[in-house]
Design an enzyme around this catalytic site. Structure first.
Site, short mmCIF file in Angstrom:
data_model
loop_
_atom_site.label_atom_id
_atom_site.label_comp_id
_atom_site.label_asym_id
_atom_site.label_seq_id
_atom_site.Cartn_x
_atom_site.Cartn_y
_atom_site.Cartn_z
N ARG A 44 16.09 -24.88 49.25
CA ARG A 44 17.77 -24.83 49.27
C ARG A 44 17.96 -26.03 50.15
O ARG A 44 18.02 -26.10 51.37
CB ARG A 44 17.95 -23.65 50.12
CG ARG A 44 19.36 -23.33 50.17
CD ARG A 44 19.74 -21.98 50.84
NE ARG A 44 21.30 -21.87 51.17
CZ ARG A 44 22.02 -22.33 52.11
NH1 ARG A 44 21.48 -23.01 52.98
NH2 ARG A 44 23.23 -22.32 52.21
N SER A 116 22.78 -13.88 44.72
CA SER A 116 23.14 -13.65 45.86
C SER A 116 24.37 -12.42 45.63
O SER A 116 25.18 -12.97 44.89
CB SER A 116 23.71 -14.76 46.61
OG SER A 116 22.56 -15.48 47.05
N LYS A 145 24.19 -20.87 57.53
CA LYS A 145 24.98 -20.78 56.39
C LYS A 145 26.45 -20.99 56.88
O LYS A 145 26.85 -19.97 57.23
CB LYS A 145 24.65 -19.91 55.26
CG LYS A 145 25.55 -20.08 54.18
CD LYS A 145 25.14 -19.10 53.04
CE LYS A 145 26.01 -18.88 51.92
NZ LYS A 145 26.34 -19.86 50.89
N1 TZP Z 1 22.41 -16.88 52.73
C1 TZP Z 1 23.13 -15.99 53.37
S1 TZP Z 1 22.81 -16.10 54.92
C2 TZP Z 1 21.81 -17.38 54.56
C3 TZP Z 1 21.85 -17.61 53.37
C4 TZP Z 1 21.25 -18.96 52.62
C5 TZP Z 1 21.24 -18.07 55.81
C6 TZP Z 1 20.02 -17.35 56.39
O1 TZP Z 1 19.51 -18.16 57.25
P1 TZP Z 1 18.84 -17.81 58.77
O2 TZP Z 1 18.51 -18.86 59.69
O3 TZP Z 1 17.64 -16.94 58.31
O4 TZP Z 1 20.00 -16.71 59.35
MG MG Z 2 25.04 -21.15 46.77
#
Ligand code: TZP
Ligand code: MG
Length: 219
Positions: A44, A116, A145
């Site tokens: 990602r 998602s 994010k």
């Molecule tokens: N999608 C929803 S939350 C997220 C993504 C890509 C980030 C999750 O990262 P972390 O560091 O595990 O909270």
């Molecule tokens: Mg996206």
């Protein structure tokens, strides 16, 4: 059955791009995570200083080679062209990315498609276009994010698991070793993490700790 294969791969799903690697070598983190027992890897590549073009292609190929060595599925986030160019094992898209049905058409029936989702309606739609799994989150607050939607908690995991018993579910967002148990108990097939592994002092150890907890609960 593909379903079971997917569910198994979701157990400890590591999501990362070079912007998540801090001062460490990103490829070294991926390899450490694989040694520690991750069961799926998603590239990602988002945010400031994200790689593009040939640099991204080169990094993706290196990640893919490592994943092949460890026999772990290699998924690309939101970049169908890249996934097709390197023949990745699958693509993951969010609600604001390319439409999932168009992605499915472009990648064909064999590659995995993850979507998602944030509610039953989105899961229903994902199922109807042939998604192989859904991501649910953010379960907890996350600073990884920046445009994450509202926190959904483990309640949504329970709700979706009950309404869609066959749909493979991976939970994401702010998940740590301490909260992994409650997520699996709520009905998720696995947890997806970025910082719990990428920002750990010892990513291999962090992955291995998470892996042990998840597998003791899933067996
Ligand atoms: N999608 C929803 S939350 C997220 C993504 C890509 C980030 C999750 O990262 P972390 O560091 O595990 O909270
Ligand atoms: Mg996206």
């Amino acid at each position: 059955m593909r379903n079971m294969e997917v569910k198994k791969a979701l157990g400890l799903y590591f999501v990362m791009g070079t912007p998540n690697s801090g001062s460490q070598d990103p490829l070294a983190i991926v390899e450490a995570a694989l040694r520690g027992g991750i069961t799926c890897f998603q590239l990602r590549e988002k945010g400031s200083n994200a790689l593009e073009g040939d640099a991204l292609l080169g990094f993706a190929k290196k990640c893919q080679a490592l994943c092949r060595l460890y026999r772990v599925p290699f998924i690309i986030n939101d970049d169908v062209d890249l996934a097709l160019a390197i023949n990745a094992d699958g693509v993951h898209v969010g609600q604001d990315d390319e439409q999932a049905d168009s992605v499915r058409q472009r990648i064909g029936p064999d590659k995995w498609l993850g979507v998602s989702t944030h509610n039953a309606q989105e899961v229903q739609l994902a199922q109807s276009i042939g998604a192989d799994y859904v991501g649910l989150g953010p379960i907890y607050p996350t600073s990884t994010k920046l445009d994450a939607s509202a926190v959904v908690g483990t309640t949504l995991v329970k709700e979706i698991h009950t309404a869609f018993p066959d749909m493979p579910i991976v939970a994401i967002g702010g998940i740590t070793l301490a909260t992994t148990g409650s997520i699996i108990q709520a009905g998720a097939d696995g947890v997806a993490v970025v910082s719990a592994i990428a920002s750990a002092k010892d990513p291999q150890y962090a992955a291995s700790d998470l892996s042990k907890t998840i597998h003791s609960l899933l067996e």
